[in-house]
Structures are given as C-alpha cells and as structure tokens.
Write an enzyme that holds these catalytic residues in place. Structure first.
Site, PDB file in Angstrom:
ATOM      1  N   ARG A  65      34.868 127.161 124.702  1.00 45.22           N
ATOM      2  CA  ARG A  65      34.192 125.109 123.942  1.00 45.22           C
ATOM      3  C   ARG A  65      33.102 125.113 124.258  1.00 45.22           C
ATOM      4  NH1 ARG A  65      33.874 122.024 127.743  1.00 45.22           N
ATOM      5  NH2 ARG A  65      32.745 121.091 125.498  1.00 45.22           N
TER       6      ARG A  65
ATOM      7  N   GLN B 201      39.180 116.197 126.919  1.00 42.80           N
ATOM      8  CA  GLN B 201      37.773 117.367 127.868  1.00 42.80           C
ATOM      9  C   GLN B 201      37.049 116.389 129.321  1.00 42.80           C
ATOM     10  OE1 GLN B 201      38.028 116.886 124.502  1.00 42.80           O
ATOM     11  NE2 GLN B 201      37.090 118.437 122.668  1.00 42.80           N
TER      12      GLN B 201
ATOM     13  N   ASP C 144      26.820 118.902 119.307  1.00 46.76           N
ATOM     14  CA  ASP C 144      27.022 119.814 118.538  1.00 46.76           C
ATOM     15  C   ASP C 144      25.961 120.699 117.497  1.00 46.76           C
ATOM     16  OD1 ASP C 144      29.808 121.798 120.081  1.00 46.76           O
ATOM     17  OD2 ASP C 144      30.378 119.386 119.617  1.00 46.76           O
TER      18      ASP C 144
ATOM     19  N   LYS D  96      31.248 115.243 119.887  1.00 49.34           N
ATOM     20  CA  LYS D  96      32.785 115.300 120.365  1.00 49.34           C
ATOM     21  C   LYS D  96      33.400 113.333 120.158  1.00 49.34           C
ATOM     22  CE  LYS D  96      35.028 117.692 120.879  1.00 49.34           C
ATOM     23  NZ  LYS D  96      36.023 118.712 119.715  1.00 49.34           N
TER      24      LYS D  96
END
Length: 354
Positions: free
Chosen positions: A53, A203, A244, A255
């Site tokens: 990721r 994360q 992203d 996120k």
C-alpha cells in the site's frame, strides 16, 4: 543506528526466480514478513488487501507485476505478446480504483511496450523490465526531492502531525510526507512527530509509528480523535500528509480522516501540506467530486483488529477508504519539482514544466 530508509525495501523484483517480493504491511508491527509472489492473482490480491500500500509502492508493484505476467507469455510475435500484456494490465488495474499511481504505472508500461514495436519478443520483455526498474529508481529520487522541498517549510524542533502512512514502506525509499522527517533526522532537526492511528486499518499505529520508531525519530502515537487537542495545546506546528490522487483544482484524496485533520488545522491556523509526486497529480480529473472513492469490507470496522467482534452482528456499515480534502484547506502541495500554492489550477500545471 541504521537508518530505516536504507534497510527496508518494501517492493523488489527477483527476476531470476520470476518473483515479486513484497513486505506484507498487514502483519506489521508484530511480524516482518516478505511475500514471494509468482502468480498474477497473488499480486492482485496483495494490492487489493493492502499487503502493499501507498500510492508509489502500488505503482512499483504493478509495474513489476505486469512485467512478470508478460514475461511468462509464450507468444511468438509482438502482436501476440501485446495481447497477453493487455490481459495482465487490465487485470491488475481492477485491484484498486482510487490510487492514480496504479494506472499511471500500468499506462507507462503500456507506452514503453508500444515504443518497442518491431523488436523481438525477448527484446520487448527486457524493455518492460528496464521500465519497471526505472519507475522504482525514479520514485526514490522523487521522494528525496519532495523531502528536500518540504524541509524548507519546517524549522528544527517543530511538532508535526501526520495521518496514515506515507513513509519509506509506502514508496521506493524515504516516503513522501515522511521524507522531510527522515532528511531532518539526518540533519539534527529533532522533530516531534505525532502520528494519528488512522482507523479503521490503523496504518498510523502499525506502520508510521513503527517505522519512525525504528529510525530513532521522536514519535508519539495518538488516536484520531485526539488531533484537535494536541493542536489546541500548541504541540503541532505543521501537518504533513501524503495522498493517492490530486485533482486539477488541488482537491486531494487521501486515507479516510485526512479531510477532518485539514479542517482542524485551518481552525487552529496550522499549515497543512500535502506531499504528492507528480505521478499522483491527475490534471484530467477536474475536482475531488470526480474521484472515485473505494468502499471497503465491513469487517475492517467491526472485527478485523479485535479478538471478538466489537459491533452488533449484521450492523450496517459504511467504510470508504478515502476522503477528499477540499483545496481551500491545503496550504501547499509539495511535489518533486517544487511547492504549488493556490490557485492550484494555475500552479500545478507549472510543476510539470519545470
């Protein structure tokens, strides 16, 4: 102490054994496991299930994956090989819808394939390997450049808040949002980092806190809903996040929870910086409204990290993997070619011309 940026390579190619080797980020920090993937279904699964990721790392994995998948082809002609290449490309492209680097890397491999028209099957396969390696090598330099530009925005001793993981394990090396922290560490900046845990996949807790601690950085883990109080108490002087996808107007998808952090930072007059390689900037995407947001399985909220379920059985869930931060909450977007400021619709295209 060895620097984590030098000792961890989260994505690499074992060409001799026809394998993609990935650091399994789903079992950190309790286990450090490297997966050896030979089948395309396993590469697809690793991307979908977040074993790899981080937008740049996903792109690198996809590039290596499409090379390995094409390498197995028994095609005798350029045209037959391209047909097999497209099957692998389209299959891997279906794994994650939001991270633009996935499609950017696959399209770049496609472009390189077409540039090799007229060459032998063996020569085309070699060219694909070369291109995948270039994508990885370039990402390392891109991340370092982002870190150098971002470091000009920071002062020694600053308290920095980050969300999710945009570190070395999410890239070829250095990371994006964590790159200035690593470079600052090497130069004695003594940053105090506060890492949001980043629910529901944690994360920040499992990855960011782990890798920063490994590197000897002063890091404090906080729950996501503690961001406001540490800002109010004056512990935070800057927020650094990755992303992203960046839309043409400067809206950014990152996120889930990032937009809330940006709104808080605006309220407390704390600069909010998005660290984004140009491969993540999508000028064809006009605004955040055009970004497709991936929805994830309900068990990530209800049971994934618990010994037993922590929610009523069969309760309805809504689990978007990302949210979009409106450009008005973003102080600057740090790219490898410099820092873009509002109006982003004017400054982002200029970054590509440098």
């Amino acid at each position: 102490m060895e620097k984590i940026t030098e000792v961890i390579q989260s994505v690499r190619l074992d060409d001799i054994n026809d394998m993609l080797i990935l650091l399994d980020q789903t079992v950190l920090p309790n286990q450090k496991v490297f997966l050896e993937l030979k089948e395309m279904k396993d590469v697809w699964d690793a991307i979908y299930h977040l074993r790899v990721r981080g937008a740049p790392a996903i792109g690198i994995a996809a590039a290596y994956g499409v090379y390995l998948g094409t390498k197995k082809s028994e095609a005798d002609t350029y045209e037959e090989l391209y047909a097999d290449f497209l099957k692998v490309k389209e299959y891997l492209a279906s794994s994650r819808p939001t991270a633009v680097n996935l499609f950017w890397a696959l399209d770049r491999m496609d472009k390189r394939f077409k540039q090799e028209e007229g060459k032998s099957v063996a020569e085309v396969k070699l060219a694909l390997k070369e291109e995948a390696e270039l994508i990885r090598e370039e990402d390392e330099q891109v991340c370092k450049s982002i870190g150098e530009h971002a470091l000009t925005l920071l002062k020694p001793g600053m308290g920095i808040l980050t969300h999710c993981n945009a570190g070395t394990i999410a890239t070829a090396r250095y990371g994006t949002a964590l790159a200035p922290i690593y470079l600052g560490q090497e130069q004695g900046y003594d940053f105090k980092v506060f890492a949001d845990e980043t629910r529901p996949l944690l994360q920040g807790a499992r990855l960011t806190a782990w890798e920063l601690k490994q590197a000897g950085v002063d890091v404090t883990l906080i729950c996501d809903n503690m961001a406001s109080i540490v800002m109010k108490e004056g512990k935070i002087q800057a927020v650094l996040v990755g992303c992203d996808r960046v839309a043409a107007n400067g809206d950014t998808a990152n996120k889930i929870g990032t937009s809330g952090v940006a709104i808080l930072a605006k309220h407390y007059n704390i600069p909010f910086y998005v660290c984004a390689p140009l491969s993540t900037v999508d000028l064809e995407c006009q605004t955040g409204e055009d970004i497709h947001i991936e929805l994830r399985p309900s068990e990530e909220i209800t049971s994934k990290w618990y010994g037993e379920p922590m929610a009523p059985e069969d309760v309805q869930t809504y689990n978007p993997a990302f949210d979009v931060t409106d450009h008005e909450f973003i102080t600057g977007i740090v790219t490898e070619n410099g820092i873009a400021y509002a109006p982003f619709s004017e400054s982002l295209p200029k970054m590509f011309k440098k």
